[in-house]
Design a protein around this motif. Structure first.
Motif, PDB file in Angstrom:
ATOM      1  N   LYS A   1     -13.192   7.175  11.600  1.00 26.44           N
ATOM      2  CA  LYS A   1     -12.420   8.249  12.257  1.00 26.44           C
ATOM      3  C   LYS A   1     -10.938   7.855  12.388  1.00 26.44           C
ATOM      4  O   LYS A   1     -10.322   7.950  13.444  1.00 26.44           O
ATOM      5  CB  LYS A   1     -13.012   8.563  13.630  1.00 26.44           C
ATOM      6  CG  LYS A   1     -14.449   9.076  13.560  1.00 26.44           C
ATOM      7  CD  LYS A   1     -15.021   9.368  14.931  1.00 26.44           C
ATOM      8  CE  LYS A   1     -16.464   9.860  14.816  1.00 26.44           C
ATOM      9  NZ  LYS A   1     -17.075  10.120  16.146  1.00 26.44           N
ATOM     10  N   THR A   2     -10.405   7.412  11.244  1.00 22.73           N
ATOM     11  CA  THR A   2      -9.012   6.970  11.150  1.00 22.73           C
ATOM     12  C   THR A   2      -8.305   7.793  10.087  1.00 22.73           C
ATOM     13  O   THR A   2      -8.901   8.094   9.049  1.00 22.73           O
ATOM     14  CB  THR A   2      -8.945   5.475  10.764  1.00 22.73           C
ATOM     15  OG1 THR A   2      -9.727   4.717  11.683  1.00 22.73           O
ATOM     16  CG2 THR A   2      -7.521   4.954  10.765  1.00 22.73           C
ATOM     17  N   PRO A   3      -7.042   8.185  10.281  1.00 24.92           N
ATOM     18  CA  PRO A   3      -6.315   8.910   9.238  1.00 24.92           C
ATOM     19  C   PRO A   3      -6.266   8.100   7.938  1.00 24.92           C
ATOM     20  O   PRO A   3      -6.122   6.872   7.963  1.00 24.92           O
ATOM     21  CB  PRO A   3      -4.910   9.080   9.831  1.00 24.92           C
ATOM     22  CG  PRO A   3      -5.119   9.006  11.311  1.00 24.92           C
ATOM     23  CD  PRO A   3      -6.244   8.052  11.521  1.00 24.92           C
ATOM     24  N   VAL A   4      -6.363   8.800   6.801  1.00 25.79           N
ATOM     25  CA  VAL A   4      -6.381   8.128   5.498  1.00 25.79           C
ATOM     26  C   VAL A   4      -5.114   7.305   5.285  1.00 25.79           C
ATOM     27  O   VAL A   4      -5.172   6.185   4.756  1.00 25.79           O
ATOM     28  CB  VAL A   4      -6.539   9.168   4.361  1.00 25.79           C
ATOM     29  CG1 VAL A   4      -6.441   8.489   2.996  1.00 25.79           C
ATOM     30  CG2 VAL A   4      -7.872   9.891   4.482  1.00 25.79           C
ATOM     31  N   GLY A   5      -3.971   7.831   5.694  1.00 28.72           N
ATOM     32  CA  GLY A   5      -2.714   7.106   5.538  1.00 28.72           C
ATOM     33  C   GLY A   5      -2.724   5.784   6.281  1.00 28.72           C
ATOM     34  O   GLY A   5      -2.199   4.779   5.791  1.00 28.72           O
ATOM     35  N   GLU A   6      -3.339   5.768   7.444  1.00 27.77           N
ATOM     36  CA  GLU A   6      -3.439   4.539   8.240  1.00 27.77           C
ATOM     37  C   GLU A   6      -4.327   3.513   7.530  1.00 27.77           C
ATOM     38  O   GLU A   6      -4.022   2.309   7.511  1.00 27.77           O
ATOM     39  CB  GLU A   6      -4.023   4.869   9.614  1.00 27.77           C
ATOM     40  CG  GLU A   6      -3.901   3.770  10.642  1.00 27.77           C
ATOM     41  CD  GLU A   6      -2.517   3.650  11.244  1.00 27.77           C
ATOM     42  OE1 GLU A   6      -2.332   2.782  12.102  1.00 27.77           O
ATOM     43  OE2 GLU A   6      -1.601   4.419  10.844  1.00 27.77           O
ATOM     44  N   VAL A   7      -5.419   3.982   6.948  1.00 28.61           N
ATOM     45  CA  VAL A   7      -6.312   3.078   6.208  1.00 28.61           C
ATOM     46  C   VAL A   7      -5.590   2.492   5.003  1.00 28.61           C
ATOM     47  O   VAL A   7      -5.700   1.292   4.712  1.00 28.61           O
ATOM     48  CB  VAL A   7      -7.589   3.822   5.755  1.00 28.61           C
ATOM     49  CG1 VAL A   7      -8.488   2.891   4.943  1.00 28.61           C
ATOM     50  CG2 VAL A   7      -8.354   4.376   6.949  1.00 28.61           C
ATOM     51  N   PHE A   8      -4.839   3.327   4.296  1.00 24.10           N
ATOM     52  CA  PHE A   8      -4.119   2.857   3.109  1.00 24.10           C
ATOM     53  C   PHE A   8      -3.079   1.803   3.471  1.00 24.10           C
ATOM     54  O   PHE A   8      -2.946   0.776   2.789  1.00 24.10           O
ATOM     55  CB  PHE A   8      -3.448   4.042   2.402  1.00 24.10           C
ATOM     56  CG  PHE A   8      -2.622   3.630   1.210  1.00 24.10           C
ATOM     57  CD1 PHE A   8      -3.201   3.007   0.115  1.00 24.10           C
ATOM     58  CD2 PHE A   8      -1.259   3.874   1.180  1.00 24.10           C
ATOM     59  CE1 PHE A   8      -2.442   2.627  -0.985  1.00 24.10           C
ATOM     60  CE2 PHE A   8      -0.489   3.499   0.095  1.00 24.10           C
ATOM     61  CZ  PHE A   8      -1.085   2.875  -0.992  1.00 24.10           C
ATOM     62  N   ARG A   9      -2.351   2.034   4.560  1.00 23.74           N
ATOM     63  CA  ARG A   9      -1.357   1.040   4.989  1.00 23.74           C
ATOM     64  C   ARG A   9      -2.032  -0.272   5.372  1.00 23.74           C
ATOM     65  O   ARG A   9      -1.501  -1.357   5.116  1.00 23.74           O
ATOM     66  CB  ARG A   9      -0.535   1.600   6.159  1.00 23.74           C
ATOM     67  CG  ARG A   9       0.540   2.584   5.727  1.00 23.74           C
ATOM     68  CD  ARG A   9       1.461   2.944   6.878  1.00 23.74           C
ATOM     69  NE  ARG A   9       0.808   3.854   7.818  1.00 23.74           N
ATOM     70  CZ  ARG A   9       0.818   5.172   7.697  1.00 23.74           C
ATOM     71  NH1 ARG A   9       1.446   5.737   6.678  1.00 23.74           N
ATOM     72  NH2 ARG A   9       0.211   5.938   8.591  1.00 23.74           N
ATOM     73  N   GLY A  10      -3.211  -0.183   5.956  1.00 22.87           N
ATOM     74  CA  GLY A  10      -3.949  -1.395   6.297  1.00 22.87           C
ATOM     75  C   GLY A  10      -4.455  -2.127   5.070  1.00 22.87           C
ATOM     76  O   GLY A  10      -4.578  -3.357   5.067  1.00 22.87           O
ATOM     77  N   ALA A  11      -4.745  -1.369   3.996  1.00 23.81           N
ATOM     78  CA  ALA A  11      -5.285  -1.973   2.772  1.00 23.81           C
ATOM     79  C   ALA A  11      -4.210  -2.595   1.884  1.00 23.81           C
ATOM     80  O   ALA A  11      -4.533  -3.409   1.007  1.00 23.81           O
ATOM     81  CB  ALA A  11      -6.060  -0.916   1.982  1.00 23.81           C
ATOM     82  N   LEU A  12      -2.950  -2.223   2.085  1.00 25.12           N
ATOM     83  CA  LEU A  12      -1.874  -2.696   1.195  1.00 25.12           C
ATOM     84  C   LEU A  12      -1.823  -4.214   1.026  1.00 25.12           C
ATOM     85  O   LEU A  12      -1.738  -4.703  -0.110  1.00 25.12           O
ATOM     86  CB  LEU A  12      -0.524  -2.157   1.690  1.00 25.12           C
ATOM     87  CG  LEU A  12      -0.191  -0.706   1.308  1.00 25.12           C
ATOM     88  CD1 LEU A  12       1.104  -0.262   1.964  1.00 25.12           C
ATOM     89  CD2 LEU A  12      -0.092  -0.576  -0.210  1.00 25.12           C
ATOM     90  N   PRO A  13      -1.861  -5.017   2.113  1.00 28.57           N
ATOM     91  CA  PRO A  13      -1.816  -6.472   1.910  1.00 28.57           C
ATOM     92  C   PRO A  13      -2.997  -6.998   1.084  1.00 28.57           C
ATOM     93  O   PRO A  13      -2.863  -7.983   0.360  1.00 28.57           O
ATOM     94  CB  PRO A  13      -1.851  -7.043   3.336  1.00 28.57           C
ATOM     95  CG  PRO A  13      -1.475  -5.913   4.223  1.00 28.57           C
ATOM     96  CD  PRO A  13      -1.933  -4.675   3.541  1.00 28.57           C
ATOM     97  N   PHE A  14      -4.142  -6.327   1.195  1.00 28.86           N
ATOM     98  CA  PHE A  14      -5.341  -6.784   0.505  1.00 28.86           C
ATOM     99  C   PHE A  14      -5.375  -6.353  -0.958  1.00 28.86           C
ATOM    100  O   PHE A  14      -6.243  -6.811  -1.711  1.00 28.86           O
ATOM    101  CB  PHE A  14      -6.583  -6.281   1.246  1.00 28.86           C
ATOM    102  CG  PHE A  14      -6.674  -6.766   2.658  1.00 28.86           C
ATOM    103  CD1 PHE A  14      -7.011  -8.077   2.938  1.00 28.86           C
ATOM    104  CD2 PHE A  14      -6.384  -5.913   3.723  1.00 28.86           C
ATOM    105  CE1 PHE A  14      -7.075  -8.535   4.245  1.00 28.86           C
ATOM    106  CE2 PHE A  14      -6.452  -6.366   5.037  1.00 28.86           C
ATOM    107  CZ  PHE A  14      -6.797  -7.682   5.294  1.00 28.86           C
ATOM    108  N   LEU A  15      -4.445  -5.496  -1.355  1.00 24.97           N
ATOM    109  CA  LEU A  15      -4.342  -5.153  -2.769  1.00 24.97           C
ATOM    110  C   LEU A  15      -3.767  -6.316  -3.578  1.00 24.97           C
ATOM    111  O   LEU A  15      -4.010  -6.419  -4.785  1.00 24.97           O
ATOM    112  CB  LEU A  15      -3.449  -3.915  -2.945  1.00 24.97           C
ATOM    113  CG  LEU A  15      -4.080  -2.562  -2.618  1.00 24.97           C
ATOM    114  CD1 LEU A  15      -3.024  -1.460  -2.669  1.00 24.97           C
ATOM    115  CD2 LEU A  15      -5.222  -2.247  -3.576  1.00 24.97           C
ATOM    116  N   VAL A  16      -3.013  -7.193  -2.918  1.00 22.84           N
ATOM    117  CA  VAL A  16      -2.358  -8.306  -3.623  1.00 22.84           C
ATOM    118  C   VAL A  16      -3.370  -9.213  -4.330  1.00 22.84           C
ATOM    119  O   VAL A  16      -3.249  -9.462  -5.539  1.00 22.84           O
ATOM    120  CB  VAL A  16      -1.466  -9.117  -2.663  1.00 22.84           C
ATOM    121  CG1 VAL A  16      -0.887 -10.341  -3.371  1.00 22.84           C
ATOM    122  CG2 VAL A  16      -0.345  -8.239  -2.113  1.00 22.84           C
TER     123      VAL A  16
END
Length: 424
Positions: free
Chosen positions: A384-399
């Motif tokens: 129950k989190t906005p998609v944009g918030e999830v994406f920003r949280g995932a950015l460091p883990f994309l590295v």
């Protein structure tokens, strides 16, 4: 001109949110009619693609993951990992990754992992003081290990399309999957050090013993499935059937799988398999059209004018997969692009197994990037989190995921090391 119009029609349909399978199928049928091909020929192409024997493993692996989910194995793995790593600072971050690795041996779908594990991991991390961005981003990124680590549904699809050994592709995927997991652990270590509020816990022997008892039987599943395939005892399809039966038996013995859960697992399997097969069928018809228009030959000539280096070819493939993966479903891309890229890869003397591993890893990154980003949307729904918030949280883990992709490109022989050791 025909190819350009076909591509434009598909792009328009995708933009207006027509499902991928129908966005491929509609323009393809119009093309067949315009060039004088009968709808009967199109129907034969579509049915033959979906009737492939290697693809029989897909619904069985989907069922395996669904049964593991409804049998509560994700929760048991999480509890066990939490007990083992209780004294490690920021332990829930490592627990999330470890649980994802463990569950990936039974589930070949990132979406299934994101849904099953997200319900357990994210609330526990938020309750323990981890930020919501960190929790949702890590859970989403860790779910991408499942389609890479065997048994992998994308690997089954690629192996069937490329007439490659599924066992060899499974073995070749193990090291990249472990590299992804280690890379995610490094990012967790860095981020946790920046949060002084997180403290290590206390090792509880009683909890450790109780949680160990709950995971002993489920942890035998990888040995049954992968041991059977890599040892030559089962074909991938047979291993999927045996694995599903084993997880069903575990659920009954541990009394964790109810009749309602079993029926829900069957329902999820039917829906997921239907979606995958519809995409496979429609993409195969589009692939026939592209081959008829000589697109593979044109791409081969173009690529050889750009570079003669196998490494540069793999880099171009990775970039293409990253771009396509942001807008189109990964299964559709595999079915559509594999018959085009495989002959080109052979001309560059690139092993088809290396090509398959690189394509799968690159496409999985697309599951974390908008506008498609299926895993992002699943995690957002579960938490129950906005998609944009999830994406920003995932950015460091994309590295670390991108680093894994680069390592495959630069060191393709390392990918083939385990298949070589196993004689596959």
């Amino acid at each position: 001109m025909m190819l350009a119009l076909l591509g434009l029609a598909i792009a328009v349909l995708l933009v207006i949110r027509v499902p991928v399978a129908f966005a491929f199928l509609g323009p393809s049928l119009v093309y067949m009619a315009l060039v004088g091909q009968s709808t009967g020929a199109a129907l034969r192409l579509v049915t033959n693609a979906a009737a492939s024997f290697p693809l029989l493993a897909v619904p069985l692996f989907v069922l395996l993951g669904a049964l593991a989910n409804h049998a509560g194995i994700a929760e048991r793995l999480f509890r066990f990992a939490q007990a083992v790593l209780a004294k490690v600072r920021g332990n829930l971050g490592y627990v999330a990754i470890g649980t994802s690795v463990g569950f990936s041996w039974m589930s070949g779908s990132a979406v299934a992992d994101a849904a099953a594990l997200g319900k357990v991991q994210i609330p526990a991390m938020i309750k323990a003081g981890y930020g919501r961005r960190f929790a949702t981003g890590l859970s989403s990124a860790a779910a991408l290990i499942a389609p890479v680590m065997p048994p992998s549904i994308p690997a089954v699809i690629f192996a069937g399309l490329a007439a490659a050994s599924t066992g060899a592709l499974f073995a070749a995927s193990v090291i990249p999957a472990l590299v992804m997991a280690v890379g995610l652990c490094v990012v967790v270590f860095i981020l946790v050090r920046r949060n002084p509020a997180l403290r290590s816990g206390r090792f509880d022997k009683a909890e450790f013993m109780a949680s160990t008892k709950g995971v002993i039987l489920p942890l035998f599943a990888p040995f049954v499935i992968l041991g059977g395939i890599l040892g030559g005892f089962f074909t991938p399809t047979e291993a999927a059937a045996v694995g599903a039966a084993y997880i069903l038996l575990v659920g009954i013995v541990q009394r964790s799988l109810t009749l309602k859960g079993f029926l829900e697992a069957l329902k999820e399997t039917a829906l997921t398999t239907g979606s995958i097969m519809l995409i496979v069928a429609s993409a195969s018809l589009l692939g026939y059209i592209l081959a008829r228009e000589r697109l593979p030959q044109m791409l081969t000539e173009l690529l050889f004018t750009i570079t003669s280096s196998p490494i540069m070819f793999l880099a171009l493939v990775a970039v293409l997969m990253l771009i396509l993966g942001t807008v189109i479903d990964a299964t559709a891309i595999l079915v559509l692009v594999t018959p085009i890229l495989l002959p080109i890869a052979l001309k560059y003397e690139v092993n088809p197994i290396v090509l398959g591993v690189l394509m799968i890893v690159s496409l999985m990154i697309g599951l974390l990037t908008p506008p498609v980003g299926t895993v992002l949307f699943v995690t957002a729904t579960v938490s129950k989190t906005p998609v944009g918030e999830v994406f920003r949280g995932a950015l460091p883990f994309l590295v670390p995921l991108v680093v894994t992709m680069i390592l495959i490109i630069v060191f393709p022989d390392a990918v083939m090391w385990l298949p070589g050791v196993l004689g596959l």
